[in-house]
Structures are given as structure tokens and as C-alpha cells.
Design an enzyme around this catalytic site. Structure first.
Site, PDB file in Angstrom:
ATOM      1  N   GLU A  83       0.823  -1.214   0.000  1.00  0.00           N
ATOM      2  CA  GLU A  83       0.000   0.000   0.000  1.00  0.00           C
ATOM      3  C   GLU A  83       0.854   1.260   0.000  1.00  0.00           C
ATOM      4  OE1 GLU A  83      -4.378  -0.731   1.968  1.00  0.00           O
ATOM      5  OE2 GLU A  83      -2.989   0.481   3.106  1.00  0.00           O
ATOM      6  N   HIS A 109       8.105 -26.770  -1.605  1.00  0.00           N
ATOM      7  CA  HIS A 109       7.528 -27.905  -2.328  1.00  0.00           C
ATOM      8  C   HIS A 109       6.394 -27.473  -3.243  1.00  0.00           C
ATOM      9  CE1 HIS A 109       9.791 -30.977  -0.034  1.00  0.00           C
ATOM     10  NE2 HIS A 109       9.952 -29.924   0.739  1.00  0.00           N
ATOM     11  N   LYS A 121     -14.343  -0.009  -3.876  1.00  0.00           N
ATOM     12  CA  LYS A 121     -15.442   0.378  -2.979  1.00  0.00           C
ATOM     13  C   LYS A 121     -16.492   1.161  -3.765  1.00  0.00           C
ATOM     14  CE  LYS A 121     -12.456   0.982   1.054  1.00  0.00           C
ATOM     15  NZ  LYS A 121     -11.883   1.938   1.986  1.00  0.00           N
TER      16      LYS A 121
HETATM   17  O1  PA5 Z   1      -3.918   1.100   5.444  1.00  0.00           O
HETATM   18  C1  PA5 Z   1      -5.071   1.436   5.352  1.00  0.00           C
HETATM   19  O2  PA5 Z   1      -5.390   2.609   5.513  1.00  0.00           O
HETATM   20  C2  PA5 Z   1      -6.183   0.459   5.061  1.00  0.00           C
HETATM   21  O3  PA5 Z   1      -5.755  -0.816   4.812  1.00  0.00           O
HETATM   22  C3  PA5 Z   1      -7.104   0.431   6.250  1.00  0.00           C
HETATM   23  O4  PA5 Z   1      -6.393   0.032   7.377  1.00  0.00           O
HETATM   24  C4  PA5 Z   1      -8.281  -0.482   6.008  1.00  0.00           C
HETATM   25  O5  PA5 Z   1      -8.920  -0.167   4.826  1.00  0.00           O
HETATM   26  C5  PA5 Z   1      -9.264  -0.367   7.161  1.00  0.00           C
HETATM   27  O6  PA5 Z   1      -9.736   0.934   7.274  1.00  0.00           O
HETATM   28  P1  PA5 Z   1     -10.509   1.410   8.536  1.00  0.00           P
HETATM   29  O7  PA5 Z   1      -9.636   1.269   9.713  1.00  0.00           O
HETATM   30  O8  PA5 Z   1     -10.855   2.847   8.268  1.00  0.00           O
HETATM   31  O9  PA5 Z   1     -11.741   0.567   8.677  1.00  0.00           O
END
Ligand code: PA5
Length: 448
Positions: free
Chosen positions: A290, A311, A425
Site C-alpha cells: 500500500e 515444495h 469500494k
Molecule cells: O492502510 C489502510 O489505511 C487500510 O488498509 C485500512 O487500514 C483499512 O482499509 C481499514 O480501514 P478502517 O480502519 O478505516 O476501517
């Protein structure tokens, strides 16, 4: 006391020591950008000095809440997705018995995760399992609006109140969310749940040392003071005062960027030789994926559990396209001691190993694999971890976080945003006809 360390001897064939040392000015600039907060994403740097700024009082409050859950629950569901669950799961699974689920007696509540998928089967089976359980919920969502987590929490809240009564539910449901906004905050305030705040300036994937990670880890019975101490020590060991080649985060960031930019290594495989580290790799994949996968750039973070995956994936790694390098999480001392017995008949021919520890065989598998992969054109780094405990996991967490910040700036991206996560989303809401998505619904249906 030892520290975790980085060994880069086996990248020398691919990038010279001088080539790595040449990164010093860029790494220094990246570290200064982080320190001064002058780079992209500078409103998300709360993790940078988090370990050294966590107070004893804050840890005590988390431990007290964990104790309430431990005293009143046989099962605790941690509801959260991405950065809101991977860190806690990584630490809890690394520290717990591999067969925790199957034990007749538990030293604390069984920890289960939910809100990280939308599988009807998973949620149905979970609610069935919980039917006769004294359970509680830690509801974690920074935005407070994530569909996966909100959906699971809706089910769990209703079930908890129905099974345990409103008053007990109020005691055993804890919210970790934004200070002011989001549905999770509104619900927590309305229902009077104990709640903890996720700081605005700490993104999900950097949040394991906030209540997001610390409360579930404390609830599972692990020492969050030691975890934070390890992270705080690593904060010192990776500070700007430490010479470049002695700073493990700086060197790791430099090596991965050198391999990417100069050797065409586009995939990093995080390797472990202990299955309980599986979720450390999952946490790491999100951290790097990310942070760096944007602007059509970035090393793809992958992971394998060896020797299991030797394996299945071993062939590809040894002889497939030469796009990869490996970073091995190498544990020096396992927690347990198990010797290989001698066998009178020796039908399996393994008597040559009799009297040796299982770990000695594992270590030779690790060394043999490293040498084979390097010979096969796969550069190899090792993160050496003296043993698996809270202190060293704290070091591992901060080591990778700091390196990620540096590495993202070396790559020239904003390591602290994740705009691409929104695309699915938007489509999902349009397809589900969510109010407010009328235009998107029309547009997406035209594509079907
Ligand atoms: O790194 C990030 O921002 C995302 O992976 C969030 O952690 C994930 O989408 C969860 O979001 P939230 O904590 O707002 O529910």
C-alpha cells in the site's frame, strides 16, 4: 541485549557494497524529509516517533481494558480489516502456540478475527460458533465506515446484546476509532462503549503500536510494554544519528531500491521458516504494497512459508523469470527444544539426524536454500531475529516501518496514502445501489 540485524552479504553478487553505499546521500535526504515532515504525506507521520512517546499511563489503560475482556470473555472477536487487524494478528500468532485452537484450556480468551471479509459462510459459521460462548468484541475502524468491518460488527453487536444482555455487552464491546467522526464513533458514544482513539496522523498500516494493535495484543495476554520497548529501541537504532551502513532500515531501503532500479528485481519475497510468522508477512505485504504500489511503480511484495512452500513455489523461485529477490526472517533460537529420536530399524534412513534438534535441520534447509537461490540468481537478505518474543517483534515492526518510509521516498512516491483502495469500494457501492451513488450505478451498469 542483542538486537535484530540485517545481513546483506548475499546481495553482493548483484549490487556491490559501493553501489549500496552510493545511496547514502539519497537515504539521508529521505530521512531528513521524514524528520522535518517536508515530504508527500507529511500529515501521516505520527508513527515516526510513536514508540518513544507512548506513556506508561496509556499502556496501563490498555492493559486494564484488556483485563476486563479477559475476565469476562472466553472468546474475543477482533473486527477490523487491513491495517486495522494485520498488525495485531501478526504479533498474536507469532507469539502463540500453533495449536492454541485445539487446547482444552486457554490462558485467556480465544482470539478470532472478523470484519476482514464479506463471506456469508465465514460470518454464518462464526455466529454459529459463538452461540454458546461468552464473547466480546474489539471493533476497530479508523474511518468507522469500512463496509466489511461495519457489516460484521452489526451482526456481532446484535448477537452479543441478545446473548449476554445490554449491560454486559456494554462492558465487553470496545471501540477503537476516530476521535470524532464515523459510524463506529457514533455507536460507541451512543452505547457508552469504552473506546480508544486512532490518532489522525497514523495511517492504518502504520498503526500496530496504537490501540489498534496494542489492545488485541494485550487481550491475548502478551506484554505490550516489551513490544513498545523493542520498537522504541529500534527507533534509536534507526535514527539519523546512526551512520548509514549501521542503520538497518536505511540499508534495507537502499538495497531494495538498488535491486529494483538497477537489477530489474520487481518482486520481493518475504520468507519465513516458522509458520507462526505467516501473518508477520501478511502485515508486511500491506505495509509495503500500500505504501509503494502507486504511480505505476513499486516492488510487488509477496511471501512464502518455507520449507512448506519450497515444495510448491520452490521451482519458480529457483528457475523462473529472474524478477525476484528474497528477504528472510531468520529466527536464531526457537522457543522449544525437540530432539530427533533414534530408531532401531531406521527404515526412513534418518538415524544420521538422531540426537540433533529439529531446528538444526530447519537451519540447514534455510542455509541450503539461500545458497541455491543465490546461485540461481535470486539476491538474498536476512533479517536476523534472536528469538520470537514481544521485544524483538517490536524491533521488527519499527525496523520495517522506518525502512518503508525511507524506501517510499527513494522511489519517489507518497508512501502514506492509498488512493487506489477506493476504486473497488466505489464500484461495489454503485452495484449495491447505495444511496448517493445513483450516477455511478447507471454508469457501471452500462459496462456490464
Ligand atoms: O492502510 C489502510 O489505511 C487500510 O488498509 C485500512 O487500514 C483499512 O482499509 C481499514 O480501514 P478502517 O480502519 O478505516 O476501517
Amino acid at each position: 541485549m542483542k538486537n535484530i540485524s540485517l545481513n546483506i552479504d548475499k546481495v553482493a553478487k548483484f549490487v556491490s557494497k559501493e553501489g549500496i553505499a552510493a545511496y547514502e546521500p539519497q537515504v539521508k535526504a529521505a530521512m531528513e524529509t521524514l524528520e522535518k515532515g517536508t515530504g508527500l504525506g507529511n500529515d501521516f507521520l505520527g508513527w515516526l516517533h510513536l514508540p518513544s512517546s507512548i506513556s506508561k499511563e496509556h499502556l496501563a489503560e490498555l492493559k486494564a481494558t484488556a483485563q476486563v475482556l479477559r475476565e469476562n470473555c472466553d472468546v474475543v472477536i477482533v473486527a477490523g480489516i487491513g491495517g486495522s487487524y494485520l498488525g495485531a494478528r501478526a504479533v498474536n500468532e507469532a507469539l502463540s502456540n500453533s495449536f492454541e485452537w485445539l487446547q482444552a484450556k486457554h490462558n485467556g480468551p480465544v482470539m478470532i478475527h472478523a470484519g476482514h471479509n464479506i463471506s456469508e459462510d465465514y460470518l454464518y459459521e462464526l455466529t454459529e460458533y459463538l452461540k454458546d460462548k461468552k464473547f466480546g468484541v474489539i471493533n476497530i475502524s479508523k474511518s468507522g465506515t469500512t463496509t466489511e468491518t461495519a457489516l460484521a460488527f452489526r451482526l456481532l453487536k446484535e448477537q452479543c446484546e441478545r446473548q449476554r444482555g445490554k449491560e454486559m455487552a456494554r462492558k465487553v464491546i470496545v471501540a477503537i476509532t476516530d476521535a470524532k467522526k464515523g459510524a463506529a464513533r457514533v455507536t460507541a458514544d451512543k452505547e457508552g462503549y469504552k473506546s480508544f482513539i486512532i490518532p489522525d496522523n497514523v495511517g492504518g498500516r502504520f498503526s500496530v503500536l496504537t490501540p489498534v494493535g496494542l489492545l488485541p495484543i494485550a487481550t491475548a495476554g502478551y506484554d505490550i510494554e516489551k513490544l513498545v520497548e523493542g520498537a522504541a529501541d529500534m527507533e534509536k537504532l534507526t535514527s539519523s544519528e546512526v551512520p548509514f551502513m549501521e542503520n538497518p532500515s536505511a540499508v534495507y531501503a537502499a538495497v531494495r531500491n538498488a535491486l529494483y532500479a538497477q537489477n530489474g528485481k520487481k518482486i520481493e519475497i518475504l520468507v519465513n521458516y516458522h509458520p507462526k510468522l505467516h501473518y508477520v508477512s501478511e502485515w508486511w505485504k500491506q505495509l509495503y504494497g500500500e505504501s509503494e504500489g502507486k504511480d505505476h511503480k513499486g516492488i510487488f511484495p509477496a511471501a512464502v512459508d518455507f520449507s512448506t512452500d519450497l515444495h510448491s513455489m520452490g521451482q519458480w523461485i529457483q528457475e523462473g523469470e529472474r524478477l525476484i529477490y528474497e528477504t528472510v526472517l531468520s529466527i536464531e533460537q526457537p522457543k522449544c527444544h525437540l530432539e530427533i529420536p533414534s530408531d532401531a530399524e531406521n527404515l526412513d534412513g534418518l538415524n544420521f539426524l538422531a540426537g540433533k534438534r529439529v531446528d538444526e535441520v530447519n537451519k540447514m534447509a534455510e542455509l541450503g536454500t539461500q545458497l541455491a537461490h543465490v546461485d540461481g540468481g535470486v539476491p538474498n537478505m536476512r533479517v536476523i531475529i534472536p528469538e520470537l518474543n514481544e521485544y524483538y517483534l517490536g524491533q521488527v515492526i519499527y525496523f520495517f516501518e522506518k525502512a518503508c518510509g525511507i524506501s517510499g521516498y527513494l522511489l519517489g512516491v507518497n508512501p502514506f496514502n492509498q488512493p487506489g483502495v477506493e476504486a473497488y469500494k466505489k464500484n461495489m457501492f454503485a452495484l449495491l445501489n447505495k444511496p448517493g451513488y445513483e450516477e455511478e450505478s447507471k454508469a457501471i451498469r452500462a459496462k456490464l
